[in-house]
Design an enzyme around this catalytic site. Structure first.
Site, PDB file in Angstrom:
ATOM      1  N   VAL A 118       0.827  -1.210   0.000  1.00 39.25           N
ATOM      2  CA  VAL A 118       0.000   0.000   0.000  1.00 39.25           C
ATOM      3  C   VAL A 118       0.854   1.250   0.000  1.00 39.25           C
ATOM      4  O   VAL A 118       0.381   2.339   0.251  1.00 39.25           O
ATOM      5  CB  VAL A 118      -0.952   0.008   1.223  1.00 39.25           C
ATOM      6  CG1 VAL A 118      -2.014  -1.052   1.072  1.00 39.25           C
ATOM      7  CG2 VAL A 118      -0.188  -0.158   2.526  1.00 39.25           C
ATOM      8  N   LYS A 159      13.506  10.609   2.031  1.00 36.42           N
ATOM      9  CA  LYS A 159      13.121  10.463   3.438  1.00 36.42           C
ATOM     10  C   LYS A 159      14.348  10.646   4.311  1.00 36.42           C
ATOM     11  O   LYS A 159      15.367   9.977   4.120  1.00 36.42           O
ATOM     12  CB  LYS A 159      12.499   9.088   3.677  1.00 36.42           C
ATOM     13  CG  LYS A 159      12.223   8.794   5.152  1.00 36.42           C
ATOM     14  CD  LYS A 159      11.657   7.403   5.346  1.00 36.42           C
ATOM     15  CE  LYS A 159      11.558   7.070   6.824  1.00 36.42           C
ATOM     16  NZ  LYS A 159      11.006   5.725   7.069  1.00 36.42           N
TER      17      LYS A 159
END
Length: 510
Positions: A52, A83
């Protein structure tokens, strides 16, 4: 076509990967690049994957680099973003926030790590928050990104990074890579698994269309079904839900509003937590919760009420039990991904655990026979890695400060594994952190979570008192000034990413 498929050009019996998704295609791509074996992947488009959206840790860069992937192309193909950290919001009560950032926190002096000098200055009232001494933390909070490298004379350490990306797009990207390097993909659903009568090893897969696919070594990437490793071989499962009690999740993508941030967010809710993963084209969201304390309807309502924008799909419910397969390698079968176990994604370790097992497999790859000692060593190393990550996740739950909420009250009161009890006790006493052998999380990672969730040492190593106070103040000042100088020179993350992912010919003409 029915019957046994003939696989030409293989000097040894082929490696058969069962299931695609992130785990299957990571394994296929790596084996195609390094193993010099015939590799076959069997999957069915009728069977969906759990993926997901994924947040990762910096080790993913090593994996991509080993395959020779171009970083800009990878980010384009997977709608990825950079990130620098994970934000933990509300874990120490409503309104609280800290980052578990990649990279170093301050720097040691002499024989002591940084936290002892910081604790000494904090006791004297002259230290800033721990976050002031971490380059990644400052850059993430400022929404900045740059490929900063430490060099002699430069004012700050390296700025390490990882990625957020669409897991389905990553699997498709690796599939193209693997098939271009000779991996054979077979479309089909498995009707039966054949075992050798003498050894008990897996001999072949029989597909619903009657086709038989034989091999010498099998990799189970069938997700929670664990078709080979558990349903066929009965490898066993260690249930850790008494320490990590969340057993449900609801996931949904939503529209992005505003620019994407260079960090993952984990927000504590009344019976679990919510993730936020910013991609280029959308935001991935999920609510992990404990069914003993919350219904699916309530969990879904909380999730939908806390999105950046309009949902782009119906919420997807998931059920799981946190734990690991007792034998991730059993007989001639290795489990990867969810077939190997489930570690909730609180610290973005899912992809890393796949990557680490693939790396171990390459080091221990069997030929026509499998030495039991090699198989046992693989399982020993896997157990060590999984249990130490487990302990790190448990720390977030037991050190919460959300008093008066039944789920969180129970978490604070639970008995802990001895390995974690000892680590917390040592830190509470003197600020000492011991990284055992090659466990994944560094001393700086443990430090940020312990301090971030309010676990404060009673004292520090007295050797830190040997540094004159003026020198200590100067050292702390240099660190914060240097970090802020570097971050001040960085572009915004979104602008940096948009420029970076342009094809090289467009970059030159821009």
């Amino acid at each position: 076509m029915t019957g046994t498929r003939t696989l030409d050009g293989a000097e040894q019996t082929p490696i058969i990967i069962v299931g695609g998704g992130t785990a299957g295609w990571m394994a296929a791509a790596t084996l195609a690049r390094f193993a010099h074996r015939k590799v076959v992947l069997v999957e069915s488009e009728e069977i969906g994957t759990v993926g997901v959206g994924e947040a990762t840790i910096p080790q993913i860069r090593l994996f991509n680099a080993a395959l020779g992937l171009d970083e800009a192309e990878f980010l384009r193909e997977t709608k990825g973003t950079f990130k620098l950290a994970i934000e933990f919001a509300d874990w120490s009560g409503e309104g609280s926030s800290y980052l578990h950032a990649f990279g170093t926190v301050g720097h040691g002096a002499g024989v002591l790590p940084f936290q002892h000098y910081w604790l000494r200055a904090r006791a004297a009232g002259t230290a800033g928050p721990l976050s002031d001494y971490c380059l990644n933390d400052i850059a993430a909070r400022a929404g900045k990104m740059g490929m900063w490298r430490a060099e002699p004379g430069k004012p700050a350490p390296d700025l390490p990074w990882a990625y957020h990306f669409d897991a389905g797009l990553y699997a498709a990207y690796l599939r193209r890579y693997a098939e271009a390097r000779g991996v054979t993909r077979i479309e089909g659903k498995i009707a039966a698994v054949e075992r050798d009568d003498a050894s008990g090893d897996i001999a072949a897969l029989k597909l619903e269309n009657g086709e038989r696919v034989s091999g010498g070594f099998f990799i189970d990437c069938t997700g929670f079904r664990a078709l080979l490793i558990e349903q066929t071989l009965g490898a066993g499962f260690d249930d850790w839900s008494h320490w990590l009690p969340c057993d449900r999740a609801v996931a949904v993508p939503c529209e992005a509003k505003g620019d994407f941030t260079p960090y993952t967010r984990s927000t504590a809710r009344k019976a679990g937590w919510q993730w936020r993963i910013p991609l280029q084209h959308r935001v991935g969201n999920g609510h992990v919760y404990c069914a003993d304390f919350m219904s699916e309807d309530e969990a879904t309502s909380i999730l939908l009420a806390n999105l950046d924008g309009a949902p782009q799909a119906d919420p997807k419910p998931l059920r799981f039990t946190t734990g690991m397969r007792r034998k991730q390698w059993s007989h001639n079968c290795l489990a990867l991904g969810l077939a190997a176990g489930f570690m909730e994604p609180l610290e973005s370790t899912s992809i890393h655990l796949i990557q680490a097992s693939i790396a171990r497999l390459l080091q221990m790859l069997p030929g026509e026979t499998i030495a039991p000692a090699i198989r046992d060593e693989f399982n020993r190393q896997a157990e060590f890695e999984w249990t130490r990550i487990r302990d790190f996740l448990i720390l977030h739950y037991v050190a919460n400060a959300r008093e008066g909420e039944p789920f969180w009250d129970r978490c604070r009161a639970m008995d802990l594994p001895d390995t974690l009890t000892d680590k917390i006790a040592a830190f509470r006493a003197t600020g000492y952190i011991h990284r055992e052998h090659e466990e994944l999380f560094t001393e700086q990672g443990w430090l940020q979570v312990l301090i971030g969730q309010g676990v404060m040492p009673e004292s520090y190593n007295p050797t830190a008192n040997a540094m004159p106070g003026t020198d200590l103040g100067a050292m702390l000042g240099r660190i914060t000034q240097g970090h802020r100088q570097v971050v001040g020179s960085m572009p915004d993350h979104a602008n940096f990413l948009r420029a970076y992912i342009q094809p090289k010919d467009m970059r030159k003409s821009a």
